[in-house]
Design a protein around this motif. Structure first.
Motif, PDB file in Angstrom:
ATOM      1  N   THR A 111       0.897  -0.968   0.164  1.00  0.00           N
ATOM      2  CA  THR A 111      -0.040  -0.031   0.062  1.00  0.00           C
ATOM      3  C   THR A 111       0.773   1.432  -0.033  1.00  0.00           C
ATOM      4  O   THR A 111       2.072   1.188   0.168  1.00  0.00           O
ATOM      5  CB  THR A 111      -0.764   0.088   1.085  1.00  0.00           C
ATOM      6  OG1 THR A 111      -0.045   0.267   2.379  1.00  0.00           O
ATOM      7  CG2 THR A 111      -1.696  -1.240   1.399  1.00  0.00           C
ATOM      8  N   GLU A 117      -1.544  -4.965   1.870  1.00  0.00           N
ATOM      9  CA  GLU A 117      -3.195  -5.387   1.507  1.00  0.00           C
ATOM     10  C   GLU A 117      -3.112  -6.655   0.959  1.00  0.00           C
ATOM     11  O   GLU A 117      -2.462  -7.235   0.157  1.00  0.00           O
ATOM     12  CB  GLU A 117      -3.559  -4.500   0.527  1.00  0.00           C
ATOM     13  CG  GLU A 117      -5.219  -4.710   0.338  1.00  0.00           C
ATOM     14  CD  GLU A 117      -5.681  -3.982  -1.012  1.00  0.00           C
ATOM     15  OE1 GLU A 117      -6.127  -4.486  -1.913  1.00  0.00           O
ATOM     16  OE2 GLU A 117      -5.678  -2.669  -0.862  1.00  0.00           O
ATOM     17  N   ARG A 119      -5.759 -10.003  -0.319  1.00  0.00           N
ATOM     18  CA  ARG A 119      -7.050 -10.362  -1.006  1.00  0.00           C
ATOM     19  C   ARG A 119      -6.760 -11.969  -1.301  1.00  0.00           C
ATOM     20  O   ARG A 119      -5.889 -12.304  -1.474  1.00  0.00           O
ATOM     21  CB  ARG A 119      -7.316  -9.671  -2.399  1.00  0.00           C
ATOM     22  CG  ARG A 119      -7.474  -8.235  -1.824  1.00  0.00           C
ATOM     23  CD  ARG A 119      -7.990  -7.367  -3.347  1.00  0.00           C
ATOM     24  NE  ARG A 119      -8.163  -5.897  -3.131  1.00  0.00           N
ATOM     25  CZ  ARG A 119      -9.236  -5.560  -2.819  1.00  0.00           C
ATOM     26  NH1 ARG A 119     -10.499  -6.565  -2.940  1.00  0.00           N
ATOM     27  NH2 ARG A 119      -9.581  -4.229  -2.747  1.00  0.00           N
ATOM     28  N   HIS A 122     -10.432 -12.046  -4.857  1.00  0.00           N
ATOM     29  CA  HIS A 122     -10.888 -10.625  -5.009  1.00  0.00           C
ATOM     30  C   HIS A 122     -11.651 -10.188  -3.899  1.00  0.00           C
ATOM     31  O   HIS A 122     -12.349  -9.383  -3.675  1.00  0.00           O
ATOM     32  CB  HIS A 122     -11.853 -10.439  -6.183  1.00  0.00           C
ATOM     33  CG  HIS A 122     -11.221 -10.918  -7.539  1.00  0.00           C
ATOM     34  ND1 HIS A 122     -10.310 -10.147  -8.121  1.00  0.00           N
ATOM     35  CD2 HIS A 122     -11.564 -11.851  -8.428  1.00  0.00           C
ATOM     36  CE1 HIS A 122      -9.908 -10.950  -9.297  1.00  0.00           C
ATOM     37  NE2 HIS A 122     -10.515 -11.801  -9.456  1.00  0.00           N
ATOM     38  N   LYS A 123     -11.567 -11.097  -2.611  1.00  0.00           N
ATOM     39  CA  LYS A 123     -12.280 -10.605  -1.494  1.00  0.00           C
ATOM     40  C   LYS A 123     -11.048  -9.953  -0.624  1.00  0.00           C
ATOM     41  O   LYS A 123     -10.114 -10.520  -0.459  1.00  0.00           O
ATOM     42  CB  LYS A 123     -12.597 -12.105  -0.741  1.00  0.00           C
ATOM     43  CG  LYS A 123     -13.162 -11.823   0.631  1.00  0.00           C
ATOM     44  CD  LYS A 123     -13.709 -13.201   1.609  1.00  0.00           C
ATOM     45  CE  LYS A 123     -14.118 -13.010   2.729  1.00  0.00           C
ATOM     46  NZ  LYS A 123     -14.404 -13.876   3.451  1.00  0.00           N
ATOM     47  N   TYR A 124     -11.421  -8.714  -0.062  1.00  0.00           N
ATOM     48  CA  TYR A 124     -10.694  -8.107   0.454  1.00  0.00           C
ATOM     49  C   TYR A 124     -10.474  -8.566   1.821  1.00  0.00           C
ATOM     50  O   TYR A 124     -11.324  -8.727   2.393  1.00  0.00           O
ATOM     51  CB  TYR A 124     -11.188  -6.580   0.460  1.00  0.00           C
ATOM     52  CG  TYR A 124     -10.442  -5.719   1.492  1.00  0.00           C
ATOM     53  CD1 TYR A 124      -9.398  -5.094   1.145  1.00  0.00           C
ATOM     54  CD2 TYR A 124     -10.905  -5.250   2.666  1.00  0.00           C
ATOM     55  CE1 TYR A 124      -8.412  -4.333   1.692  1.00  0.00           C
ATOM     56  CE2 TYR A 124     -10.229  -4.333   3.497  1.00  0.00           C
ATOM     57  CZ  TYR A 124      -9.150  -3.722   3.054  1.00  0.00           C
ATOM     58  OH  TYR A 124      -8.205  -3.098   3.783  1.00  0.00           O
ATOM     59  N   GLY A 126      -7.982  -7.407   4.202  1.00  0.00           N
ATOM     60  CA  GLY A 126      -7.480  -5.995   5.288  1.00  0.00           C
ATOM     61  C   GLY A 126      -6.031  -5.807   4.817  1.00  0.00           C
ATOM     62  O   GLY A 126      -5.421  -6.137   3.785  1.00  0.00           O
ATOM     63  N   VAL A 127      -5.612  -4.714   5.385  1.00  0.00           N
ATOM     64  CA  VAL A 127      -4.418  -4.023   5.493  1.00  0.00           C
ATOM     65  C   VAL A 127      -3.405  -4.479   6.694  1.00  0.00           C
ATOM     66  O   VAL A 127      -3.926  -4.456   7.806  1.00  0.00           O
ATOM     67  CB  VAL A 127      -4.533  -2.571   5.107  1.00  0.00           C
ATOM     68  CG1 VAL A 127      -2.938  -1.860   5.188  1.00  0.00           C
ATOM     69  CG2 VAL A 127      -5.063  -2.044   4.270  1.00  0.00           C
ATOM     70  N   HIS A 138      -4.343 -14.281   3.983  1.00  0.00           N
ATOM     71  CA  HIS A 138      -4.628 -14.843   2.557  1.00  0.00           C
ATOM     72  C   HIS A 138      -4.675 -16.280   2.836  1.00  0.00           C
ATOM     73  O   HIS A 138      -5.486 -16.977   2.226  1.00  0.00           O
ATOM     74  CB  HIS A 138      -3.387 -14.325   1.552  1.00  0.00           C
ATOM     75  CG  HIS A 138      -3.511 -14.976   0.380  1.00  0.00           C
ATOM     76  ND1 HIS A 138      -3.027 -16.206   0.121  1.00  0.00           N
ATOM     77  CD2 HIS A 138      -4.115 -14.692  -0.742  1.00  0.00           C
ATOM     78  CE1 HIS A 138      -3.218 -16.564  -1.148  1.00  0.00           C
ATOM     79  NE2 HIS A 138      -3.962 -15.508  -1.741  1.00  0.00           N
TER      80      HIS A 138
END
Length: 179
Positions: A111, A117, A119, A122-124, A126-127, A138
């Motif tokens: 970031t 970050e 994913r 395509h599912k977020y 978090g950071v 992940h």
């Protein structure tokens, strides 16, 4: 084309692909997962490989079948009857493992604020402060996906493939978390 000749072509194609991944210097240098792989002595002979293939073969709808060397034994470097599985392409693709364009584990990107970050599909997620924290997030999500797909395929795949999926442990998750 008869089913028998189609089966023969697919078996030969899988064997040739394995030979190519192991002995093609360009692929060995380009893809780390093949860099120091070997094929057991018996599988140097197509007929012996074909006997294993015929014994292990099953069909899941119209999916292409792939040979996989890494599901049973993480970071395995040997193609052999004891270390490989035949799996549907969708399952094999779950285990694609190469750094992304940022030279980070799959699903992780830097970031602007010096964090990472995560994913999965395509599912977020978090950071995170470190690559390792992002990779753990992940891999936890990936483990859920592997279990969900294993359960979806449970009645379509051999039990040893199902068990290998259920027992698979991602790279960044501590073994104790998966018990």
């Amino acid at each position: 084309m008869t089913n028998q000749s189609l089966h023969e072509r697919r078996a030969f194609g899988i064997w040739c692909g394995m030979i190519d991944r192991v002995y093609n210097e360009e692929k060995r240098s380009k893809y780390e997962t093949y860099s120091d792989c070997i094929i057991c002595d018996e599988w140097q002979n197509y007929q012996i490989f074909r006997e294993w293939y015929d014994k292990e073969f099953y069909q899941v709808g119209t999916e292409r079948m792939h040979i996989d060397k890494d599901i049973l034994y993480k970071n395995n470097r040997v193609y052999s009857p004891q270390t490989c599985l035949l799996v549907p392409q969708r399952i094999n693709m779950l285990f694609m493992h190469k750094p992304n364009k940022y030279n980070l584990p799959n699903g992780i990107k830097p970031t602007c604020g010096g964090k990472y970050e995560a994913r999965y599909n395509h599912k977020y997620l978090g950071v995170f402060n470190t690559v390792e924290e992002a990779a753990i997030a992940h891999d936890k999500e990936k483990k859920k996906a592997v279990i969900a797909i294993a359960n979806e395929y449970k009645d379509k795949i051999p039990d040893k493939v199902y068990q290998a999926l259920i027992n698979w442990i991602p790279d960044y998750i501590d073994y104790s978390e998966c018990s």
